[in-house]
Design a protein around this motif. Structure first.
Motif, short mmCIF file in Angstrom:
data_model
loop_
_atom_site.label_atom_id
_atom_site.label_comp_id
_atom_site.label_asym_id
_atom_site.label_seq_id
_atom_site.Cartn_x
_atom_site.Cartn_y
_atom_site.Cartn_z
N CYS A 198 -11.36 6.21 7.50
CA CYS A 198 -9.93 6.51 7.33
C CYS A 198 -9.69 7.84 6.65
O CYS A 198 -8.80 8.61 7.06
CB CYS A 198 -9.25 5.40 6.54
SG CYS A 198 -9.46 3.75 7.26
N MET A 203 -13.10 2.87 4.33
CA MET A 203 -11.99 3.84 4.22
C MET A 203 -12.53 5.24 3.95
O MET A 203 -12.03 6.22 4.51
CB MET A 203 -11.01 3.42 3.12
CG MET A 203 -10.20 2.20 3.45
SD MET A 203 -8.83 1.89 2.30
CE MET A 203 -9.66 1.74 0.72
N TRP A 225 -7.60 -3.39 -0.75
CA TRP A 225 -8.25 -2.70 -1.88
C TRP A 225 -7.32 -2.69 -3.10
O TRP A 225 -7.76 -2.99 -4.22
CB TRP A 225 -8.63 -1.27 -1.47
CG TRP A 225 -9.32 -0.52 -2.54
CD1 TRP A 225 -10.65 -0.55 -2.85
CD2 TRP A 225 -8.72 0.38 -3.48
NE1 TRP A 225 -10.91 0.26 -3.92
CE2 TRP A 225 -9.74 0.84 -4.33
CE3 TRP A 225 -7.42 0.82 -3.69
CZ2 TRP A 225 -9.49 1.74 -5.37
CZ3 TRP A 225 -7.18 1.72 -4.72
CH2 TRP A 225 -8.21 2.17 -5.55
N ILE A 231 -14.86 -2.41 2.03
CA ILE A 231 -13.63 -1.82 2.55
C ILE A 231 -13.45 -0.40 2.00
O ILE A 231 -13.03 0.51 2.73
CB ILE A 231 -12.41 -2.72 2.22
CG1 ILE A 231 -12.54 -4.06 2.96
CG2 ILE A 231 -11.10 -2.02 2.53
CD1 ILE A 231 -12.69 -3.95 4.48
N TYR A 272 -5.81 -11.42 3.72
CA TYR A 272 -6.77 -10.42 4.21
C TYR A 272 -8.15 -10.94 4.60
O TYR A 272 -8.86 -10.27 5.33
CB TYR A 272 -6.96 -9.32 3.16
CG TYR A 272 -5.66 -8.68 2.74
CD1 TYR A 272 -4.98 -7.84 3.60
CD2 TYR A 272 -5.11 -8.94 1.49
CE1 TYR A 272 -3.77 -7.28 3.24
CE2 TYR A 272 -3.91 -8.37 1.11
CZ TYR A 272 -3.24 -7.55 1.99
OH TYR A 272 -2.05 -6.98 1.62
N VAL A 285 -9.16 -8.15 7.20
CA VAL A 285 -10.02 -6.97 7.07
C VAL A 285 -11.39 -7.30 7.64
O VAL A 285 -11.80 -8.47 7.69
CB VAL A 285 -10.12 -6.47 5.61
CG1 VAL A 285 -8.78 -5.96 5.11
CG2 VAL A 285 -10.67 -7.55 4.69
N SER A 286 -12.09 -6.28 8.06
CA SER A 286 -13.40 -6.46 8.68
C SER A 286 -14.49 -6.51 7.61
O SER A 286 -14.78 -5.52 6.96
CB SER A 286 -13.66 -5.29 9.64
OG SER A 286 -14.91 -5.45 10.25
N SER A 336 -3.32 0.64 10.47
CA SER A 336 -4.57 0.22 9.79
C SER A 336 -4.43 0.24 8.28
O SER A 336 -5.37 0.55 7.57
CB SER A 336 -5.73 1.11 10.24
OG SER A 336 -5.51 2.45 9.87
N GLN A 343 -14.52 -5.73 -1.46
CA GLN A 343 -13.74 -4.54 -1.80
C GLN A 343 -14.59 -3.29 -1.64
O GLN A 343 -14.12 -2.27 -1.14
CB GLN A 343 -13.18 -4.64 -3.22
CG GLN A 343 -12.26 -3.47 -3.55
CD GLN A 343 -11.80 -3.48 -5.00
OE1 GLN A 343 -12.43 -4.08 -5.87
NE2 GLN A 343 -10.71 -2.79 -5.26
N GLU A 401 -4.04 -2.35 6.37
CA GLU A 401 -4.52 -3.58 5.72
C GLU A 401 -5.70 -3.31 4.79
O GLU A 401 -5.83 -3.97 3.76
CB GLU A 401 -4.88 -4.66 6.74
CG GLU A 401 -6.08 -4.37 7.61
CD GLU A 401 -5.79 -3.46 8.80
OE1 GLU A 401 -6.76 -3.06 9.46
OE2 GLU A 401 -4.62 -3.15 9.06
N ASN A 402 -6.54 -2.35 5.12
CA ASN A 402 -7.69 -2.05 4.26
C ASN A 402 -7.24 -1.54 2.89
O ASN A 402 -7.74 -1.99 1.87
CB ASN A 402 -8.62 -1.04 4.92
CG ASN A 402 -9.32 -1.61 6.13
OD1 ASN A 402 -9.64 -2.79 6.16
ND2 ASN A 402 -9.55 -0.78 7.13
#
Length: 156
Positions: A127, A123, A55, A119, A81, A90-91, A48, A116, A50-51
């Motif tokens: 995350c 995170m 950023w 994301i 992305y 990215v979501s 994961s 951004q 990619e986030n």
């Protein structure tokens, strides 16, 4: 592939105190080269990253001054992305995605600002808690030298 800044950040020793600050705030984790590097390593191990990559790319874009470079970087970020065809998509909510799609004809440094922020929030809320409760982080706290050793291991 690593950038020169990541290579340079590996050379210095990291104290247990610095590692502890990473667990106190998401901002402190992102502000230190070693923190950023090992958060990325953790995310990569979780499939994961990619986030964080998105950023970081947005941060680089915001620092750009040349309009042609801004347009090139915006297209790369979009392709890598944001596009629904991107393997590292990215979501984003539909509002942010629509705003980006409409602005791609004439991109500027702020084109991905809302995305951004989304994301970053993802995170910080998802995350980051997984990182600070992970065995990966706990091992770094127990043995800061493992930080340098893990930096030298090839990534999988």
């Amino acid at each position: 592939m690593e950038c020169p800044e990541e290579e340079q950040s590996k050379g210095g020793k990291v104290s247990k105190e610095e590692i502890q600050t990473w667990g106190k705030s998401f901002e402190s984790l992102l502000e230190t080269p070693h923190g950023l590097q090992h958060f990325h390593e953790f995310l990569r191990s979780q499939f994961s990253d990619e986030n964080l990559l998105f950023w970081e790319a947005c941060e680089e874009l915001k620092a750009e001054q040349d309009q042609e470079a801004i347009a090139r970087k915006a297209k790369t970020i979009y392709d890598d992305y944001v596009s629904v065809f991107s393997p590292r998509e990215v979501s984003l909510d539909s509002h942010a995605r629509d705003a980006i799609n409409h602005s791609m004809a004439n991109p500027n440094k702020q084109i991905f600002l809302d995305a951004q922020q989304q994301i970053y929030t993802l995170m910080r809320r998802d995350c980051f808690p997984r990182f600070i409760t992970s065995n990966f982080y706990k091992e770094l706290l127990e043995d800061p030298q493992s930080l340098e050793e893990s930096s030298e291991k090839p990534s999988t």
